[in-house]
Design an enzyme around this catalytic site. Structure first.
Site, PDB file in Angstrom:
ATOM      1  N   ILE A 146       0.865  -1.174   0.000  1.00 33.13           N
ATOM      2  CA  ILE A 146       0.000   0.000   0.000  1.00 33.13           C
ATOM      3  C   ILE A 146       0.903   1.226   0.000  1.00 33.13           C
ATOM      4  O   ILE A 146       2.065   1.163   0.401  1.00 33.13           O
ATOM      5  CB  ILE A 146      -0.978   0.031   1.205  1.00 33.13           C
ATOM      6  N   ASP A 147       0.392   2.344  -0.484  1.00 28.91           N
ATOM      7  CA  ASP A 147       1.194   3.556  -0.609  1.00 28.91           C
ATOM      8  C   ASP A 147       1.749   4.010   0.735  1.00 28.91           C
ATOM      9  O   ASP A 147       1.158   3.742   1.791  1.00 28.91           O
ATOM     10  CB  ASP A 147       0.357   4.689  -1.212  1.00 28.91           C
ATOM     11  N   ARG A 148       2.844   4.718   0.667  1.00 31.85           N
ATOM     12  CA  ARG A 148       3.494   5.210   1.891  1.00 31.85           C
ATOM     13  C   ARG A 148       2.531   6.021   2.756  1.00 31.85           C
ATOM     14  O   ARG A 148       2.516   5.890   3.983  1.00 31.85           O
ATOM     15  CB  ARG A 148       4.701   6.061   1.506  1.00 31.85           C
ATOM     16  N   THR A 150      -0.737   5.882   2.799  1.00 32.23           N
ATOM     17  CA  THR A 150      -1.940   5.135   3.167  1.00 32.23           C
ATOM     18  C   THR A 150      -1.667   4.332   4.428  1.00 32.23           C
ATOM     19  O   THR A 150      -0.618   3.706   4.563  1.00 32.23           O
ATOM     20  CB  THR A 150      -2.352   4.181   2.030  1.00 32.23           C
ATOM     21  N   ARG A 248      -7.618   6.878  -5.530  1.00 31.58           N
ATOM     22  CA  ARG A 248      -7.340   8.313  -5.625  1.00 31.58           C
ATOM     23  C   ARG A 248      -7.788   8.883  -6.971  1.00 31.58           C
ATOM     24  O   ARG A 248      -8.395   9.968  -7.035  1.00 31.58           O
ATOM     25  CB  ARG A 248      -5.848   8.554  -5.402  1.00 31.58           C
TER      26      ARG A 248
END
Length: 318
Positions: A146-148, A150, A248
């Site tokens: 998962i994104d940094r 998030t 997003r």
């Protein structure tokens, strides 16, 4: 300063049974843990990595007996990250964020701002911290990413066989992934299903920019309004596909970019929410469900909201 040490020779890596079914990029990142992720993707895209003497894609699935040719690499060599090199408060934060652990896997409620792995100028990420915390677990690997920015559920495998089984579940669409997101403005009425193809564009810094494009890859998200807030809405999001930045960009396409999204969002609006304590992307991997590869029990985890996310909802409730 770390020295630049070349991998000066071509290497030939044999794919064993435990690695069968693994993506080529993940296979290389495991073998070259100190190599920046952008470098791995670049040498694959340029055709410098060969599988059985043929060009391959990042997403190529390897099979037992395959031979992967890797060109000479020049990557930043760093000393092994030990417990003593990671600040005690960061070790403690991740230890306390572990929601579940057994002999096969770990589930972490990842804090926002923590990258899942090192690289791109980062000395270490969550997986390196876990390896420092669990030195006897010799093969800790991320099952997904998962994104940094998030926060929320992240699954880590302790064994290659477990990793392989969980990846197969992901390919078979047997993973349950649900998110909570705070979007700016009011979500349009009667919009539940967002089915818009997404296309990734490479940036010079090694990152990605994603946009809706007819020649992109299929992407399907389901948005459900949970609560109207002051100037924003709390949404539950279920993913049918897992494209980069999918939530997003799908939110942006409906006129409601995520709060705190510095890449796709409204910067002026984000300034307002930063003053309210929300200084990061308002996206939380809330629920993760899968079948345990060894016990065959269906496991479902719900990651508690971190304080900033929870506080924004409480203070902006209508």
């Amino acid at each position: 300063m770390a020295e630049q040490q070349p991998y000066s020779k071509v290497q030939f890596l044999d794919v064993g049974e435990e690695d069968s079914g693994q993506r080529l990029d993940n296979f290389l990142m495991r073998h070259f843990r100190k190599a920046p992720k952008a470098l791995i993707y670049r040498i694959i895209r340029k055709g410098e990595v060969r599988v059985n003497k043929g060009r391959s894609k990042v997403s190529t699935r390897l099979q037992t007996g395959d031979v992967v040719r890797v060109p000479p690499l020049r990557v930043e060599q760093a000393e092994k990250v030990e417990n003593s090199e990671i600040p005690a408060d960061e070790l403690r934060q991740i230890e306390q964020a572990i929601m579940y652990e057994d002999n096969d896997l770990i589930v972490v409620n990842k804090p926002s701002g923590v990258a899942v792995h090192g690289g791109g100028g980062l000395r270490y990420g969550l997986i390196e911290v876990l390896r420092a915390l669990r030195p006897k677990a010799r093969r800790l690997e991320l099952v997904h990413r998962i994104d940094r920015d998030t926060s929320g559920c992240l699954l880590v495998a302790k064994k290659a066989s477990v990793l392989k089984a969980l990846h197969q579940q992901m390919r078979d669409d047997q993973f349950e992934k649900r998110y909570l997101a705070i979007v700016s403005g009011q979500w349009p009425k009667n919009v539940n299903k967002v089915d818009l193809p997404l296309k990734k564009e490479h940036l010079k810094d090694g990152g990605w920019h994603v946009k809706v494009a007819q020649d992109g890859k299929s992407a399907l998200s389901y948005f459900e309004l949970k609560q109207h807030l002051n100037g924003c809405d709390l949404m539950a999001v279920r993913l049918k596909t897992g494209r980069t930045h999918q939530i997003r960009v799908h939110a942006l396409a409906n006129g409601c970019p995520l709060v705190g999204d510095d890449r796709y969002g409204d910067r002026e609006l984000n300034k307002r929410f930063r003053k309210l304590g929300m200084k990061r992307l308002a996206l939380h991997a809330h629920i993760l469900g899968f079948t345990h590869p060894n016990t065959e029990e269906y496991m479902r985890f719900e990651a508690p909201l971190w304080a900033d996310f929870r506080r924004l909802i409480e203070e902006q409730s209508l």
